[in-house]
Design a protein around this motif. Structure first.
Motif, PDB file in Angstrom:
ATOM      1  N   MET A 115       0.821  -1.224   0.106  1.00 17.60           N
ATOM      2  CA  MET A 115       0.133  -0.060  -0.173  1.00 17.60           C
ATOM      3  C   MET A 115       0.899   1.124   0.006  1.00 17.60           C
ATOM      4  O   MET A 115       2.004   1.259   0.729  1.00 17.60           O
ATOM      5  N   ASP A 116       0.629   2.161  -0.908  1.00 11.64           N
ATOM      6  CA  ASP A 116       1.329   3.483  -0.860  1.00 11.64           C
ATOM      7  C   ASP A 116       0.754   4.345   0.340  1.00 11.64           C
ATOM      8  O   ASP A 116      -0.587   4.522   0.392  1.00 11.64           O
ATOM      9  N   LEU A 117       1.593   4.791   1.367  1.00  8.85           N
ATOM     10  CA  LEU A 117       1.174   5.240   2.588  1.00  8.85           C
ATOM     11  C   LEU A 117       0.374   6.549   2.396  1.00  8.85           C
ATOM     12  O   LEU A 117      -0.450   7.100   3.130  1.00  8.85           O
ATOM     13  N   LEU A 118       0.783   7.344   1.125  1.00 10.58           N
ATOM     14  CA  LEU A 118       0.255   8.637   0.741  1.00 10.58           C
ATOM     15  C   LEU A 118      -0.344   8.863  -0.364  1.00 10.58           C
ATOM     16  O   LEU A 118       0.279   8.462  -1.294  1.00 10.58           O
ATOM     17  N   THR A 119      -1.623   9.226  -0.457  1.00 11.00           N
ATOM     18  CA  THR A 119      -2.649   9.125  -1.712  1.00 11.00           C
ATOM     19  C   THR A 119      -2.119  10.434  -2.412  1.00 11.00           C
ATOM     20  O   THR A 119      -1.434  11.610  -1.302  1.00 11.00           O
ATOM     21  N   PRO A 120      -2.115  11.026  -3.601  1.00 11.96           N
ATOM     22  CA  PRO A 120      -1.794  12.424  -4.065  1.00 11.96           C
ATOM     23  C   PRO A 120      -2.572  13.374  -3.138  1.00 11.96           C
ATOM     24  O   PRO A 120      -2.078  14.358  -2.753  1.00 11.96           O
ATOM     25  N   ASP A 121      -3.943  12.951  -2.817  1.00 13.44           N
ATOM     26  CA  ASP A 121      -4.831  14.063  -1.981  1.00 13.44           C
ATOM     27  C   ASP A 121      -4.182  14.262  -0.749  1.00 13.44           C
ATOM     28  O   ASP A 121      -4.337  15.427  -0.220  1.00 13.44           O
ATOM     29  N   LEU A 122      -3.880  13.178  -0.055  1.00 10.83           N
ATOM     30  CA  LEU A 122      -3.384  13.378   1.489  1.00 10.83           C
ATOM     31  C   LEU A 122      -1.990  14.155   1.427  1.00 10.83           C
ATOM     32  O   LEU A 122      -1.658  15.029   2.081  1.00 10.83           O
ATOM     33  N   ARG A 123      -1.072  14.006   0.304  1.00  4.58           N
ATOM     34  CA  ARG A 123       0.108  14.515   0.403  1.00  4.58           C
ATOM     35  C   ARG A 123      -0.106  16.191   0.068  1.00  4.58           C
ATOM     36  O   ARG A 123       0.395  16.910   0.695  1.00  4.58           O
ATOM     37  N   ALA A 124      -1.202  16.486  -0.701  1.00  7.87           N
ATOM     38  CA  ALA A 124      -1.746  17.787  -1.170  1.00  7.87           C
ATOM     39  C   ALA A 124      -1.910  18.560   0.245  1.00  7.87           C
ATOM     40  O   ALA A 124      -1.751  19.619   0.392  1.00  7.87           O
ATOM     41  N   ARG A 125      -2.838  17.662   1.114  1.00  6.31           N
ATOM     42  CA  ARG A 125      -3.315  18.105   2.428  1.00  6.31           C
ATOM     43  C   ARG A 125      -2.173  18.553   3.398  1.00  6.31           C
ATOM     44  O   ARG A 125      -2.348  19.605   3.941  1.00  6.31           O
ATOM     45  N   LEU A 126      -1.235  17.425   3.309  1.00  6.54           N
ATOM     46  CA  LEU A 126      -0.267  17.868   4.127  1.00  6.54           C
ATOM     47  C   LEU A 126       0.586  19.036   3.615  1.00  6.54           C
ATOM     48  O   LEU A 126       1.137  19.860   4.770  1.00  6.54           O
ATOM     49  N   ARG A 127       0.900  19.043   2.425  1.00  6.72           N
ATOM     50  CA  ARG A 127       1.874  20.179   1.876  1.00  6.72           C
ATOM     51  C   ARG A 127       1.225  21.445   2.182  1.00  6.72           C
ATOM     52  O   ARG A 127       1.736  22.401   2.605  1.00  6.72           O
ATOM     53  N   ALA A 128      -0.264  21.443   2.043  1.00  5.93           N
ATOM     54  CA  ALA A 128      -0.933  22.607   2.426  1.00  5.93           C
ATOM     55  C   ALA A 128      -0.805  23.059   3.978  1.00  5.93           C
ATOM     56  O   ALA A 128      -0.539  24.372   4.000  1.00  5.93           O
ATOM     57  N   ASN A 129      -0.681  22.355   4.729  1.00  9.46           N
ATOM     58  CA  ASN A 129      -0.737  22.480   6.299  1.00  9.46           C
ATOM     59  C   ASN A 129       0.848  23.109   6.373  1.00  9.46           C
ATOM     60  O   ASN A 129       1.031  24.108   7.188  1.00  9.46           O
ATOM     61  N   ALA A 130       1.700  22.552   5.918  1.00 13.08           N
ATOM     62  CA  ALA A 130       3.197  22.951   5.975  1.00 13.08           C
ATOM     63  C   ALA A 130       3.487  24.202   5.336  1.00 13.08           C
ATOM     64  O   ALA A 130       3.938  24.855   6.051  1.00 13.08           O
ATOM     65  N   VAL A 131       2.589  24.500   4.191  1.00 11.41           N
ATOM     66  CA  VAL A 131       2.871  25.832   3.814  1.00 11.41           C
ATOM     67  C   VAL A 131       2.289  26.894   4.438  1.00 11.41           C
ATOM     68  O   VAL A 131       2.943  28.130   4.606  1.00 11.41           O
ATOM     69  N   ALA A 132       1.298  26.735   4.995  1.00 13.24           N
ATOM     70  CA  ALA A 132       0.254  27.368   6.009  1.00 13.24           C
ATOM     71  C   ALA A 132       1.158  27.886   7.178  1.00 13.24           C
ATOM     72  O   ALA A 132       1.322  28.989   7.712  1.00 13.24           O
ATOM     73  N   HIS A 133       1.878  26.857   7.805  1.00 12.27           N
ATOM     74  CA  HIS A 133       2.548  26.727   8.913  1.00 12.27           C
ATOM     75  C   HIS A 133       3.854  27.791   8.474  1.00 12.27           C
ATOM     76  O   HIS A 133       4.262  28.716   9.334  1.00 12.27           O
ATOM     77  N   HIS A 134       4.655  27.576   7.522  1.00 10.74           N
ATOM     78  CA  HIS A 134       5.680  28.299   7.127  1.00 10.74           C
ATOM     79  C   HIS A 134       5.469  30.052   6.881  1.00 10.74           C
ATOM     80  O   HIS A 134       5.982  30.795   7.513  1.00 10.74           O
ATOM     81  N   ASP A 135       4.232  30.160   6.373  1.00  7.53           N
ATOM     82  CA  ASP A 135       3.569  31.405   6.069  1.00  7.53           C
ATOM     83  C   ASP A 135       3.476  32.071   7.229  1.00  7.53           C
ATOM     84  O   ASP A 135       3.896  33.359   7.523  1.00  7.53           O
ATOM     85  N   ALA A 136       2.899  31.386   8.212  1.00  7.57           N
ATOM     86  CA  ALA A 136       2.565  32.115   9.493  1.00  7.57           C
ATOM     87  C   ALA A 136       3.731  32.632  10.379  1.00  7.57           C
ATOM     88  O   ALA A 136       4.015  33.553  10.764  1.00  7.57           O
ATOM     89  N   MET A 137       4.810  31.398  10.383  1.00  7.43           N
ATOM     90  CA  MET A 137       6.139  32.082  10.783  1.00  7.43           C
ATOM     91  C   MET A 137       6.663  33.141   9.928  1.00  7.43           C
ATOM     92  O   MET A 137       7.526  34.064  10.707  1.00  7.43           O
ATOM     93  N   GLN A 138       6.720  33.158   8.622  1.00  6.55           N
ATOM     94  CA  GLN A 138       7.279  34.058   7.900  1.00  6.55           C
ATOM     95  C   GLN A 138       6.853  35.508   8.276  1.00  6.55           C
ATOM     96  O   GLN A 138       7.542  36.424   8.390  1.00  6.55           O
TER      97      GLN A 138
END
Length: 146
Positions: A1-24
């Motif tokens: 089983m692939d542990l991350l689907t494209p949708d999950l990857r996109a949601r996880l990346r969006a959270n990381a970007v939001a976190h990075h933007d808040a810190m910036q």
């Protein structure tokens, strides 16, 4: 089983970007709910992830290896995927996992309970239950839905 689907990857990346933007920008850091849960089908190890770094491997979330001390931090998707368990088993993704509870609440509850598994039971008990007398088709749409 692939542990991350494209949708999950996109949601996880969006959270990381939001976190990075808040810190910036010096704004309040987001506290998203976990997007994905991984678990050891033969043991207590459990991981809840909210973010995926741009390297495509480093996840951030709550890790519980079954020793009674769940911790927030980073962990490697590649290392989790490479784990080989007895009987040819591997780490699995919980296909039914969904949560609206922020990671900070998961972390606090898991630390107090001693594990993510106990925290899940406690949080499920605290979740509001739908009123069976209300026909969900008759409910107004959520605000902001148009």
């Amino acid at each position: 089983m692939d542990l991350l689907t494209p949708d999950l990857r996109a949601r996880l990346r969006a959270n990381a970007v939001a976190h990075h933007d808040a810190m910036q920008h010096g704004t309040t850091e987001p506290d998203p709910a976990p997007v994905v849960k991984f678990f050891n089908p033969l043991g207590a190890a459990t991981w809840l992830a909210t973010e995926l770094d741009s390297d495509g491997d480093t996840l951030f979330g709550l890790a519980d290896l079954g020793f009674g001390c769940p911790e927030l931090g980073s962990f490697s998707l590649g290392e989790i995927a490479a784990l080989r368990l007895p009987f040819g088993l591997t780490i699995e993704r919980d296909l039914c996992f969904a949560s609206t509870v922020p990671l900070s609440v998961w972390a606090d509850t898991a630390r107090r309970a001693g594990s993510i598994l106990w925290a899940a039971q406690l949080l499920a008990r605290l979740a509001p239950r739908p009123d069976p007398s209300v026909d969900s088709d008759q409910l107004p749409p959520p605000q902001g839905s148009g």
